[in-house]
Design a protein around this motif. Structure first.
Motif, mmCIF file in Angstrom:
data_model
loop_
_atom_site.group_PDB
_atom_site.id
_atom_site.type_symbol
_atom_site.label_atom_id
_atom_site.label_comp_id
_atom_site.label_asym_id
_atom_site.label_seq_id
_atom_site.Cartn_x
_atom_site.Cartn_y
_atom_site.Cartn_z
ATOM 1 N N ALA A 173 0.770 -1.258 0.058
ATOM 2 C CA ALA A 173 0.017 -0.136 0.129
ATOM 3 C C ALA A 173 0.772 1.297 -0.075
ATOM 4 O O ALA A 173 0.509 2.198 -0.820
ATOM 5 C CB ALA A 173 -0.846 0.084 1.345
ATOM 6 N N ARG A 174 1.965 1.306 0.760
ATOM 7 C CA ARG A 174 2.858 2.437 0.845
ATOM 8 C C ARG A 174 3.426 2.437 -0.424
ATOM 9 O O ARG A 174 3.682 3.854 -1.098
ATOM 10 C CB ARG A 174 3.902 2.300 1.867
ATOM 11 C CG ARG A 174 3.293 2.436 3.205
ATOM 12 C CD ARG A 174 4.369 2.777 4.284
ATOM 13 N NE ARG A 174 5.149 1.640 4.580
ATOM 14 C CZ ARG A 174 4.850 0.719 5.445
ATOM 15 N NH1 ARG A 174 3.679 1.021 6.490
ATOM 16 N NH2 ARG A 174 5.345 -0.409 5.862
ATOM 17 N N LYS A 175 3.659 1.648 -1.213
ATOM 18 C CA LYS A 175 4.445 1.721 -2.563
ATOM 19 C C LYS A 175 3.498 2.136 -3.577
ATOM 20 O O LYS A 175 3.844 3.088 -4.374
ATOM 21 C CB LYS A 175 4.737 0.219 -2.841
ATOM 22 C CG LYS A 175 5.676 -0.088 -4.391
ATOM 23 C CD LYS A 175 5.985 -1.325 -4.607
ATOM 24 C CE LYS A 175 6.747 -1.490 -5.910
ATOM 25 N NZ LYS A 175 7.045 -2.973 -6.102
ATOM 26 N N LEU A 176 2.374 1.952 -3.674
ATOM 27 C CA LEU A 176 1.188 2.423 -4.340
ATOM 28 C C LEU A 176 0.952 3.956 -4.119
ATOM 29 O O LEU A 176 0.854 4.896 -5.015
ATOM 30 C CB LEU A 176 -0.128 1.527 -4.345
ATOM 31 C CG LEU A 176 0.054 0.315 -4.770
ATOM 32 C CD1 LEU A 176 -1.485 -0.113 -5.162
ATOM 33 C CD2 LEU A 176 0.543 0.089 -6.457
ATOM 34 N N ASP A 177 0.855 4.293 -2.722
ATOM 35 C CA ASP A 177 0.540 5.403 -2.417
ATOM 36 C C ASP A 177 1.584 6.478 -2.925
ATOM 37 O O ASP A 177 1.410 7.694 -3.216
ATOM 38 C CB ASP A 177 0.527 5.714 -0.678
ATOM 39 C CG ASP A 177 0.014 6.794 -0.168
ATOM 40 O OD1 ASP A 177 -1.360 6.945 -0.641
ATOM 41 O OD2 ASP A 177 0.240 7.591 0.448
ATOM 42 N N ARG A 178 3.017 5.992 -2.528
ATOM 43 C CA ARG A 178 4.041 6.782 -2.989
ATOM 44 C C ARG A 178 4.071 7.290 -4.567
ATOM 45 O O ARG A 178 4.203 8.285 -4.949
ATOM 46 C CB ARG A 178 5.586 6.270 -2.618
ATOM 47 C CG ARG A 178 6.674 6.844 -2.874
ATOM 48 C CD ARG A 178 7.882 6.526 -2.195
ATOM 49 N NE ARG A 178 8.010 4.952 -2.428
ATOM 50 C CZ ARG A 178 7.796 3.946 -1.548
ATOM 51 N NH1 ARG A 178 7.568 4.025 -0.313
ATOM 52 N NH2 ARG A 178 8.116 2.628 -1.980
ATOM 53 N N ALA A 179 3.697 6.108 -5.423
ATOM 54 C CA ALA A 179 3.534 6.270 -6.838
ATOM 55 C C ALA A 179 2.237 7.338 -7.169
ATOM 56 O O ALA A 179 2.595 8.433 -7.939
ATOM 57 C CB ALA A 179 3.223 4.937 -7.588
ATOM 58 N N LEU A 180 1.538 7.189 -6.282
ATOM 59 C CA LEU A 180 0.252 8.306 -6.341
ATOM 60 C C LEU A 180 0.401 9.778 -6.310
ATOM 61 O O LEU A 180 0.431 10.558 -6.989
ATOM 62 C CB LEU A 180 -0.961 7.710 -5.625
ATOM 63 C CG LEU A 180 -2.170 8.636 -5.612
ATOM 64 C CD1 LEU A 180 -2.755 8.719 -6.745
ATOM 65 C CD2 LEU A 180 -2.884 8.157 -4.473
ATOM 66 N N ARG A 181 1.514 10.003 -4.970
ATOM 67 C CA ARG A 181 1.681 11.290 -4.740
ATOM 68 C C ARG A 181 2.743 11.723 -5.470
ATOM 69 O O ARG A 181 2.500 13.000 -5.807
ATOM 70 C CB ARG A 181 2.587 11.085 -3.169
ATOM 71 C CG ARG A 181 1.392 10.648 -2.163
ATOM 72 C CD ARG A 181 1.785 11.261 -0.666
ATOM 73 N NE ARG A 181 1.623 12.541 -0.632
ATOM 74 C CZ ARG A 181 1.812 13.231 0.478
ATOM 75 N NH1 ARG A 181 2.114 12.404 1.631
ATOM 76 N NH2 ARG A 181 1.711 14.517 0.577
ATOM 77 N N ASP A 182 3.795 10.921 -6.354
ATOM 78 C CA ASP A 182 4.672 11.571 -6.989
ATOM 79 C C ASP A 182 4.212 11.888 -8.285
ATOM 80 O O ASP A 182 4.292 13.014 -8.945
ATOM 81 C CB ASP A 182 5.611 10.244 -7.398
ATOM 82 C CG ASP A 182 6.646 10.130 -6.407
ATOM 83 O OD1 ASP A 182 6.659 10.629 -5.657
ATOM 84 O OD2 ASP A 182 7.193 8.983 -6.521
#
Length: 250
Positions: free
Chosen positions: A183-192
């Motif tokens: 989830a943190r991996k997807l969230d980081r991609a979303l924020r970028d």
């Protein structure tokens, strides 16, 4: 580390995921209308052109965890915006339990979408459980935005971030750890992606605590939905509406 963990723990993670799907408590989507109009408590006597808001998402957007849409995300968000701006807010909800970012595109094709200026998106948890890659997740969200900008006239978009799945009480360890890391991996991609786009904003859900969740220990509880709606309304008002005049007519 995530790839290594999946390789080493793969059989155990798979067994735990299958058991969780089999034993998890299934709650219905919140009852009530999926569209409507909210008005401010105090009106100035003028008839204002309504702000139009569209909410698209999965089971959390659909209100799983509470009984009625009045307690969920879309309708309280519209009510918050009406009170903050002093103008009526027309809202529409297009959401379904279990959909990920790819399936949400198909969901949109099966609904009549009205005009909307603001879009709020709540997708990602099912992208975690379906192991959608970060690149594909963002690509799907980009396509969803482009489609709704062309189809509904959307100008401003707020994405809800991934919740803290590493705290998910319904999931056993090490599955909980793995889901949280993914989830943190997807969230980081979303924020970028959001950081690079002027029309996009991010609403964090990392504040959500396990003891405030619904009885299924997976979906938001009443207080979490209320906080989510307040935060989304604050972002929309402060980032998109504060310096934007609203047309009024007698």
């Amino acid at each position: 580390m995530l790839i290594l963990g999946k390789l080493l723990l793969g059989p155990l993670l798979l067994a735990q995921a299958k058991r969780l799907r089999k034993t998890a408590l299934r709650l219905p989507e919140a009852a009530g209308p999926r569209s409507g109009m909210e008005f401010p408590a105090l009106q100035n006597g003028l008839v204002a052109e309504p702000l139009r808001v569209l909410v698209v998402g999965d089971s959390s957007a659909a209100g799983v965890g509470v009984e009625h849409q009045e307690q969920a995300l879309a309708q309280p968000l519209a009510r918050q915006l009406a009170e903050r701006t002093g103008h009526p807010v027309a809202w529409q909800l297009v959401a379904q339990s279990g959909v990920n970012s790819l399936e949400a595109l198909d969901l949109l094709g099966r609904h009549e979408i009205g005009p909307a200026t603001v879009l709020v998106v709540a997708l990602g948890v099912n992208d975690v459980t379906s192991q959608m890659s970060p690149q594909r997740y963002v690509a799907n969200l980009r396509l969803l935005c482009e489609r709704l900008m062309a189809q509904a006239g959307v100008e401003h978009i707020v994405f809800s971030g991934l919740p803290p799945m590493h705290l998910l009480p319904v999931a056993p360890q090490p599955l909980r750890w793995y889901l949280g890391r993914y989830a943190r991996k997807l969230d980081r991609a979303l924020r970028d992606w959001i950081d690079a786009e002027a029309a996009l904003r991010y609403c964090s859900l990392q504040w959500a605590l396990p003891h405030e969740m619904a009885i299924d220990r997976f979906h938001p509880g009443h207080g979490q939905y209320a906080q989510w709606a307040r935060m989304s309304a604050e972002i929309i008002e402060s980032e998109f509406l504060r310096h934007q005049p609203v047309t009024e007519s007698v």
